[in-house]
Design a protein around this motif. Structure first.
Motif, PDB file in Angstrom:
ATOM      1  N   PHE A   1       1.115  -1.460  -0.059  1.00 13.42           N
ATOM      2  CA  PHE A   1       0.132  -0.033   0.311  1.00 13.42           C
ATOM      3  C   PHE A   1       0.989   1.538  -0.412  1.00 13.42           C
ATOM      4  O   PHE A   1       0.956   2.196   1.122  1.00 13.42           O
ATOM      5  CB  PHE A   1      -1.045  -0.033   1.324  1.00 13.42           C
ATOM      6  CG  PHE A   1      -2.357   1.014   1.217  1.00 13.42           C
ATOM      7  CD1 PHE A   1      -2.202   1.928   2.218  1.00 13.42           C
ATOM      8  CD2 PHE A   1      -3.048   1.353   0.391  1.00 13.42           C
ATOM      9  CE1 PHE A   1      -2.997   3.027   2.460  1.00 13.42           C
ATOM     10  CE2 PHE A   1      -3.714   2.193   0.832  1.00 13.42           C
ATOM     11  CZ  PHE A   1      -3.952   3.102   1.233  1.00 13.42           C
ATOM     12  N   HIS A   2       1.922   1.138  -0.805  1.00 16.20           N
ATOM     13  CA  HIS A   2       2.328   2.755  -0.743  1.00 16.20           C
ATOM     14  C   HIS A   2       2.358   3.887  -0.787  1.00 16.20           C
ATOM     15  O   HIS A   2       1.183   4.055  -1.978  1.00 16.20           O
ATOM     16  CB  HIS A   2       3.724   2.322  -2.803  1.00 16.20           C
ATOM     17  CG  HIS A   2       4.170   1.117  -2.119  1.00 16.20           C
ATOM     18  ND1 HIS A   2       4.981   0.252  -1.371  1.00 16.20           N
ATOM     19  CD2 HIS A   2       4.848   0.046  -3.305  1.00 16.20           C
ATOM     20  CE1 HIS A   2       5.027  -0.664  -1.483  1.00 16.20           C
ATOM     21  NE2 HIS A   2       5.620  -0.991  -2.788  1.00 16.20           N
ATOM     22  N   LEU A   3       2.433   4.709  -1.221  1.00 19.69           N
ATOM     23  CA  LEU A   3       2.280   5.716  -1.098  1.00 19.69           C
ATOM     24  C   LEU A   3       2.848   6.793  -2.137  1.00 19.69           C
ATOM     25  O   LEU A   3       4.215   6.975  -2.098  1.00 19.69           O
ATOM     26  CB  LEU A   3       2.163   7.114   0.481  1.00 19.69           C
ATOM     27  CG  LEU A   3       1.931   8.180   0.416  1.00 19.69           C
ATOM     28  CD1 LEU A   3       0.502   8.513   0.177  1.00 19.69           C
ATOM     29  CD2 LEU A   3       2.540   9.023   1.887  1.00 19.69           C
ATOM     30  N   LYS A   4       2.274   7.530  -2.889  1.00 19.64           N
ATOM     31  CA  LYS A   4       2.473   7.947  -3.751  1.00 19.64           C
ATOM     32  C   LYS A   4       2.381   9.339  -4.302  1.00 19.64           C
ATOM     33  O   LYS A   4       1.206   9.789  -4.009  1.00 19.64           O
ATOM     34  CB  LYS A   4       3.078   7.454  -4.958  1.00 19.64           C
ATOM     35  CG  LYS A   4       3.274   6.072  -5.145  1.00 19.64           C
ATOM     36  CD  LYS A   4       2.700   5.280  -6.497  1.00 19.64           C
ATOM     37  CE  LYS A   4       3.153   4.011  -5.721  1.00 19.64           C
ATOM     38  NZ  LYS A   4       3.275   2.994  -7.941  1.00 19.64           N
ATOM     39  N   LYS A   5       3.124  10.222  -5.059  1.00 20.64           N
ATOM     40  CA  LYS A   5       2.542  11.975  -4.911  1.00 20.64           C
ATOM     41  C   LYS A   5       4.011  12.092  -6.393  1.00 20.64           C
ATOM     42  O   LYS A   5       5.612  11.681  -6.046  1.00 20.64           O
ATOM     43  CB  LYS A   5       2.713  12.703  -4.090  1.00 20.64           C
ATOM     44  CG  LYS A   5       2.476  13.800  -4.251  1.00 20.64           C
ATOM     45  CD  LYS A   5       2.770  14.868  -2.682  1.00 20.64           C
ATOM     46  CE  LYS A   5       2.137  16.732  -3.344  1.00 20.64           C
ATOM     47  NZ  LYS A   5       1.678  17.400  -1.993  1.00 20.64           N
ATOM     48  N   PRO A   6       3.409  12.700  -7.260  1.00 17.06           N
ATOM     49  CA  PRO A   6       4.181  13.407  -8.885  1.00 17.06           C
ATOM     50  C   PRO A   6       5.113  13.745  -7.886  1.00 17.06           C
ATOM     51  O   PRO A   6       6.647  14.339  -8.654  1.00 17.06           O
ATOM     52  CB  PRO A   6       3.233  13.440  -9.238  1.00 17.06           C
ATOM     53  CG  PRO A   6       2.045  13.033  -8.769  1.00 17.06           C
ATOM     54  CD  PRO A   6       1.836  13.308  -7.982  1.00 17.06           C
ATOM     55  N   PHE A   7       4.905  15.415  -6.769  1.00 15.98           N
ATOM     56  CA  PHE A   7       6.119  16.104  -7.744  1.00 15.98           C
ATOM     57  C   PHE A   7       5.837  16.658  -5.982  1.00 15.98           C
ATOM     58  O   PHE A   7       4.833  17.272  -5.435  1.00 15.98           O
ATOM     59  CB  PHE A   7       5.632  17.634  -8.348  1.00 15.98           C
ATOM     60  CG  PHE A   7       5.204  17.001  -9.673  1.00 15.98           C
ATOM     61  CD1 PHE A   7       3.757  16.833  -9.826  1.00 15.98           C
ATOM     62  CD2 PHE A   7       6.266  16.874 -10.460  1.00 15.98           C
ATOM     63  CE1 PHE A   7       3.717  16.283 -11.728  1.00 15.98           C
ATOM     64  CE2 PHE A   7       6.056  16.573 -11.860  1.00 15.98           C
ATOM     65  CZ  PHE A   7       4.698  16.211 -12.354  1.00 15.98           C
ATOM     66  N   ALA A   8       6.901  16.543  -5.078  1.00 14.43           N
ATOM     67  CA  ALA A   8       7.212  16.372  -3.851  1.00 14.43           C
ATOM     68  C   ALA A   8       6.817  18.801  -3.766  1.00 14.43           C
ATOM     69  O   ALA A   8       8.129  19.023  -4.255  1.00 14.43           O
ATOM     70  CB  ALA A   8       8.445  15.986  -2.771  1.00 14.43           C
ATOM     71  N   GLN A   9       6.118  19.060  -2.439  1.00 13.06           N
ATOM     72  CA  GLN A   9       6.792  20.067  -2.173  1.00 13.06           C
ATOM     73  C   GLN A   9       7.076  20.454  -0.363  1.00 13.06           C
ATOM     74  O   GLN A   9       7.002  19.183   0.359  1.00 13.06           O
ATOM     75  CB  GLN A   9       5.349  20.254  -1.753  1.00 13.06           C
ATOM     76  CG  GLN A   9       4.351  20.640  -3.080  1.00 13.06           C
ATOM     77  CD  GLN A   9       2.726  21.219  -3.180  1.00 13.06           C
ATOM     78  OE1 GLN A   9       2.304  20.336  -2.406  1.00 13.06           O
ATOM     79  NE2 GLN A   9       2.119  21.767  -4.096  1.00 13.06           N
ATOM     80  N   GLU A  10       7.332  21.286   0.281  1.00 11.49           N
ATOM     81  CA  GLU A  10       7.751  21.870   1.046  1.00 11.49           C
ATOM     82  C   GLU A  10       7.349  20.807   2.398  1.00 11.49           C
ATOM     83  O   GLU A  10       7.693  20.733   2.814  1.00 11.49           O
ATOM     84  CB  GLU A  10       8.574  22.687   1.403  1.00 11.49           C
ATOM     85  CG  GLU A  10      10.271  23.550   0.546  1.00 11.49           C
ATOM     86  CD  GLU A  10      10.882  24.540   0.306  1.00 11.49           C
ATOM     87  OE1 GLU A  10      10.617  25.690  -0.585  1.00 11.49           O
ATOM     88  OE2 GLU A  10      11.163  24.629   2.102  1.00 11.49           O
ATOM     89  N   GLU A  11       6.382  21.395   2.320  1.00  9.41           N
ATOM     90  CA  GLU A  11       4.952  21.253   2.844  1.00  9.41           C
ATOM     91  C   GLU A  11       5.313  19.888   2.922  1.00  9.41           C
ATOM     92  O   GLU A  11       3.935  19.404   4.303  1.00  9.41           O
ATOM     93  CB  GLU A  11       3.384  22.347   3.209  1.00  9.41           C
ATOM     94  CG  GLU A  11       3.330  21.774   1.537  1.00  9.41           C
ATOM     95  CD  GLU A  11       3.623  23.058   1.145  1.00  9.41           C
ATOM     96  OE1 GLU A  11       4.866  23.807   0.708  1.00  9.41           O
ATOM     97  OE2 GLU A  11       3.070  23.486  -0.072  1.00  9.41           O
ATOM     98  N   ASP A  12       5.183  19.403   2.553  1.00  8.28           N
ATOM     99  CA  ASP A  12       4.554  17.438   3.018  1.00  8.28           C
ATOM    100  C   ASP A  12       5.913  17.085   3.825  1.00  8.28           C
ATOM    101  O   ASP A  12       5.614  15.676   3.890  1.00  8.28           O
ATOM    102  CB  ASP A  12       5.614  17.039   1.058  1.00  8.28           C
ATOM    103  CG  ASP A  12       4.089  17.101   0.376  1.00  8.28           C
ATOM    104  OD1 ASP A  12       4.600  17.024  -0.626  1.00  8.28           O
ATOM    105  OD2 ASP A  12       2.957  17.567   0.604  1.00  8.28           O
TER     106      ASP A  12
END
Lengths: 110, 115
Positions: free
Chosen positions: A70-81
Motif C-alpha cells: 500500500f505504497h504512498l505516492k505523489k508525483p511532485f514533492a512540496q516542502e510542506e509535505d
C-alpha cells in the motif's frame, strides 16, 4: 498476526521530485489500510484510506493485494509535505485494533 | 472545539512517582485508545476501550492502568514511574460504524519525561 512494514526510516527528496513511501503488510483477512501523517509539532491525522480511493494533498495509494503493498505516492514533492508518515492496518476480524508501521520521515529538500 | 483533548500536554516527574493523563472526546465515538510513541517515533497500542469496556490490553506493565468512567473519557494512570516510561502518549478515538468507521482521531499527545 498482522504486521505492517515500512522499510525506510528516512526518505529525502528534492522539491518537485516524485515521492514513494513504501508500505507492506501481512494479514490473513481482508485488509483495511490507511496512511496517517504527523507534521512537526502536530497531532497525527488521517491522510487517506484505501477504501476511499481518493487523492489527498496530491497523494495517492493503491492497495496491491498480490504484492501485499500500500505504497504512498505523489508525483511532485512540496516542502510542506515534510512530515512523519505512518502506514496502518485495521484488524477487522474480531476487535478494533490498528497496527501501525514504524513510520517514515519524509524530508523535502528545497 | 477540540475533538480529542488530553491533559496535561507536558509532564516532567521523578522516578517512582505516580501520574495520570486524562483524555476526553466529544465526537460521540464508541472506542478509545492509548498509544505510546517512543523516542524512535514508533507507535504502539497500549489499551483500547469500547463503550467503557476494556477490549485490548497489549503487553504493558501492570503499573499502567486505564480507566474509562464513561465512553467519552479514557484516563491513564501510571504507578512507580521508570525512566523507560518517557514517551509521548497519544489518546485516540474511533467510531464503530458509518463512513468514518475505523478512522482514528488523535489527541495532541502528552509528553512524559521521567527524570
Amino acid at each position: 498476526a498482522q504486521r505492517v512494514t515500512q522499510p525506510e526510516k528516512l526518505l529525502s527528496v528534492f522539491k518537485g521530485a516524485p515521492v514513494e513511501l513504501k508500505c507492506n503488510y501481512s494479514y490473513s483477512g481482508s485488509p483495511e489500510l490507511f496512511w496517517y501523517v504527523q507534521y512537526s509539532r502536530q497531532r497525527l491525522q488521517l491522510l487517506l484510506r484505501h477504501i476511499s480511493r481518493e487523492s489527498i494533498k496530491g497523494f495517492t495509494a493503491d492497495l496491491n493485494k498480490g504484492e501485499t503493498s500500500f505504497h504512498l505516492k505523489k508525483p511532485f514533492a512540496q516542502e510542506e509535505d515534510s512530515a512523519m508518515y505512518y502506514c496502518a492496518l485495521w484488524n477487522s476480524g474480531g476487535y478494533q485494533k490498528v497496527t501501525f508501521g514504524t513510520g517514515t520521515k519524509l524530508q523535502v529538500i528545497p | 472545539d477540540t475533538a480529542v483533548s488530553q491533559t496535561p500536554k507536558y509532564l516532567v516527574t521523578q522516578m517512582g512517582n505516580d501520574k495520570s493523563i486524562k483524555c476526553e472526546q466529544n465526537l460521540g465515538h464508541d472506542t478509545m485508545y492509548w498509544y505510546k510513541q517512543d523516542s524512535k517515533k514508533f507507535l504502539k497500542i497500549m489499551f483500547s476501550y469500547n463503550n467503557k469496556e476494556l477490549i485490548i490490553n497489549e503487553t504493558v506493565p501492570n503499573r499502567f492502568s486505564p480507566k474509562s468512567p464513561d465512553k467519552a473519557h479514557l484516563n491513564l494512570h501510571i504507578n512507580s514511574l521508570e525512566l523507560g516510561d518517557s514517551a509521548v502518549y497519544f489518546c485516540a478515538s474511533s467510531q464503530d460504524e458509518g463512513s468514518g468507521a475505523n478512522v482514528l482521531t488523535f489527541g495532541a499527545g502528552s509528553r512524559l519525561t521521567v527524570l
